[in-house]
Design a protein around this motif. Structure first.
Motif, PDB file in Angstrom:
ATOM      1  N   ASN A  13     -15.713   3.156   2.551  1.00  0.00           N
ATOM      2  CA  ASN A  13     -14.486   2.578   2.010  1.00  0.00           C
ATOM      3  C   ASN A  13     -14.682   1.170   1.452  1.00  0.00           C
ATOM      4  OD1 ASN A  13     -12.337   4.508   2.180  1.00  0.00           O
ATOM      5  ND2 ASN A  13     -12.534   4.415   4.399  1.00  0.00           N
ATOM      6  N   THR A  16     -17.352  -0.295  -2.388  1.00  0.00           N
ATOM      7  CA  THR A  16     -17.118  -0.708  -3.757  1.00  0.00           C
ATOM      8  C   THR A  16     -16.862  -2.204  -3.781  1.00  0.00           C
ATOM      9  OG1 THR A  16     -15.993   1.389  -3.994  1.00  0.00           O
ATOM     10  CG2 THR A  16     -15.813  -0.116  -5.822  1.00  0.00           C
ATOM     11  N   THR A  24      -7.106   0.886  -7.489  1.00  0.00           N
ATOM     12  CA  THR A  24      -7.780   1.818  -6.586  1.00  0.00           C
ATOM     13  C   THR A  24      -7.441   3.256  -6.957  1.00  0.00           C
ATOM     14  OG1 THR A  24      -5.956   1.766  -5.001  1.00  0.00           O
ATOM     15  CG2 THR A  24      -7.736   0.171  -4.692  1.00  0.00           C
ATOM     16  N   GLN A  26      -7.709   7.336  -5.118  1.00  0.00           N
ATOM     17  CA  GLN A  26      -8.070   8.181  -3.981  1.00  0.00           C
ATOM     18  C   GLN A  26      -9.097   9.224  -4.399  1.00  0.00           C
ATOM     19  OE1 GLN A  26      -4.272   9.752  -2.653  1.00  0.00           O
ATOM     20  NE2 GLN A  26      -4.056   8.113  -1.148  1.00  0.00           N
ATOM     21  N   SER A  38     -10.515   5.756  -0.530  1.00  0.00           N
ATOM     22  CA  SER A  38     -10.050   5.123  -1.759  1.00  0.00           C
ATOM     23  C   SER A  38     -11.145   4.183  -2.248  1.00  0.00           C
ATOM     24  CB  SER A  38      -8.765   4.326  -1.518  1.00  0.00           C
ATOM     25  OG  SER A  38      -7.697   5.188  -1.165  1.00  0.00           O
ATOM     26  N   ASN A  40     -12.269   1.189  -5.313  1.00  0.00           N
ATOM     27  CA  ASN A  40     -11.845   0.277  -6.363  1.00  0.00           C
ATOM     28  C   ASN A  40     -12.449   0.706  -7.690  1.00  0.00           C
ATOM     29  OD1 ASN A  40     -10.424  -1.415  -4.561  1.00  0.00           O
ATOM     30  ND2 ASN A  40     -12.335  -2.426  -3.978  1.00  0.00           N
TER      31      ASN A  40
END
Length: 484
Positions: A13, A16, A24, A26, A38, A40
């Protein structure tokens, strides 16, 4: 150099870079519809900033000794092996593949890293003939910053096969993975290489949409683009890269044919056809799109293939209990279904499958497939076996060569000599005798003619040509005088 960290479970997570300015998105698990994580997203401005960082990092990387480069890549290969189970499950869940497919990707990732680790220690030039008193050298030098744009289907392999040799030959890399598989196609690779000791800035991952890819292709600090994906996008990238006079390698798609000669063992042939057509739901650039069978044995062969199609279990690939998982998303499912329906409307016979539940598309068999039908003319990229009949070896070759481009072809026969005679006539980048079309050893040239890309410009002996350029260097004790 950064220190090697102790092994802890990866959490992707936060992987990024938090500075990316595209918001962002998903990442959805195809088999369950649940959110995996999620990430970025990047913007074109982020590409420009990454290119500047990469350019600076590459200048420092060029000064790192060959042995140190090799050791980092070797450690990365070992880490892929050590974390095999954890990473394979991530790949299976994110791509919708069966667990053995995820395991295969991680095994090959280790191989790709170890192959790349050998490159810095290989000869990187030649001594050329010259006049007495002058040394003349042809040496290979890095291109600088390599942009890698990778697809969703085999994201670890198809990203790392560019990233690893590019780093090994002294380049920095910016990866734009498919936003459906940003972890497998980039963030996972970056985390492993970071843990192996790769210096910051040398490998940057920028998940994003088409505008991010276009910014990468047009940025003046990125002299090379390595792209794997569809012919349509490949054409656009080739056009942009050509306009900016960039080195570009394109591995695209096309139509692949499995030729079953009239002396073949039908059970063996059906097994090969099922694997070539259905592995990873047919979402493979080398999938056996067309299965050419002699008319005298077509009915018996079709029965065998239909039986396999109807008994292959479809479900959540990460469970380890099924043969086929889901297609990557609804758009891909709808495209596959539209091609099947249009081909049936054009005269093909639906023998099995042709239906779906959510993203789970049933293994499908179409018989009576002929030129002019969509599944003959286009790459299906789904679990569809298309049976084409022929009367002679000559007609089989003509049908197999009726394409705009082909990565792979294969011939099955009890006579190796006869199969070779047929195989030599096939216009494909790769030809396999007594096997199906889905094959890759990581050390072989990989590519094909026409819309399959721009030749066998990926992997194996091509890597030195792709990720370096020649520089001529001469050395003399003293400068000569000239008559001017």
């Amino acid at each position: 150099m950064s220190a090697v960290r102790t092994a802890e479970p990866y959490n992707f997570n936060p992987a990024t870079p938090p500075t990316l300015r595209g918001g962002t998105r998903q990442v959805i698990e195809p088999a369950t519809g649940e959110t995996l994580w999620s990430v970025n997203l990047a913007t074109p401005a982020d590409v420009a900033a990454a290119a500047q960082r990469a350019e600076q990092a590459q200048a420092q990387w060029a000064q790192v000794s060959p042995r140190e480069k090799s050791e980092i890549l070797r450690r990365a290969g070992n880490l892929f092996s050590q974390r095999h189970n954890e990473l394979a499950l991530h790949v299976a869940r994110e791509t919708g593949g069966i667990l053995p497919k995820g395991q295969h990707e991680i095994r090959e990732a280790a191989v790709l890293c170890h192959l790349a680790a050998s490159m810095p220690l290989q000869s990187q030039g030649q001594v050329l003939p010259s006049t007495p008193g002058r040394m003349s050298l042809a040496r290979r030098v890095p291109r600088g910053v390599v942009g890698v744009i990778s697809p969703f289907n085999f994201p670890v392999i198809l990203t790392l096969r560019a990233v690893a040799p590019a780093l090994a030959t002294g380049n920095a890399v910016i990866v734009k993975p498919d936003t459906r598989t940003p972890v497998s196609g980039g963030l996972m690779i970056a985390r492993v290489l970071e843990e192996a000791g790769l210096p910051p800035g040398l490998l940057q991952v920028l998940p994003g949409d088409a505008d991010v890819g276009e910014a990468l292709v047009t940025d003046p600090r990125v002299p090379m683009i390595a792209f794997t994906g569809s012919p349509a996008v490949g054409r656009r990238i080739g056009e942009l890269a050509g306009r900016h006079l960039k080195k570009v390698t394109l591995e695209l798609g096309g139509s692949n044919s499995l030729l079953i000669l009239d002396d073949a063992d039908l059970d063996v042939a059906a097994s090969n056809a099922a694997w070539g057509a259905y592995f990873h739901q047919g979402q493979i650039c080398m999938a056996s799109n067309r299965i050419l069978v002699h008319e005298s044995m077509a009915a018996e062969f079709t029965k065998r293939l239909v039986l396999k199609a109807r008994h292959l279990p479809v479900g959540n690939g990460a469970s380890g209990q099924v043969a086929l998982g889901p297609l990557i998303d609804a758009r891909q499912r709808d495209r596959v279904h539209a091609l099947v329906q249009a081909s049936v409307a054009a005269g093909a016979q639906l023998e099995a499958g042709g239906s779906f539940d959510g993203l789970f598309y049933q293994p499908t068999v179409l018989s009576g497939v002929r030129p002019g039908q969509p599944v003959f003319d286009e790459e299906t990229f789904g679990p569809v076996a298309n049976i084409v009949t022929y009367r002679s070896d000559e007609e089989a070759v003509a049908l197999a060569n009726q394409h705009q481009g082909s990565l792979a072809s294969a011939v099955i026969s009890r006579s190796v000599g006869r199969a070779l005679a047929v195989g030599r006539q096939l216009k494909s980048g790769m030809v396999h005798i007594n096997d199906q079309t889905v094959n890759d050893d990581c050390v072989n040239p990989f590519g094909g003619p026409g819309i399959a890309g721009n030749g066998s410009s990926v992997c194996g002996p091509a890597d030195w040509e792709e990720y370096t350029q020649w520089q001529w260097l001469t050395v003399q004790d003293t400068a000569p005088t000239y008559p001017f």
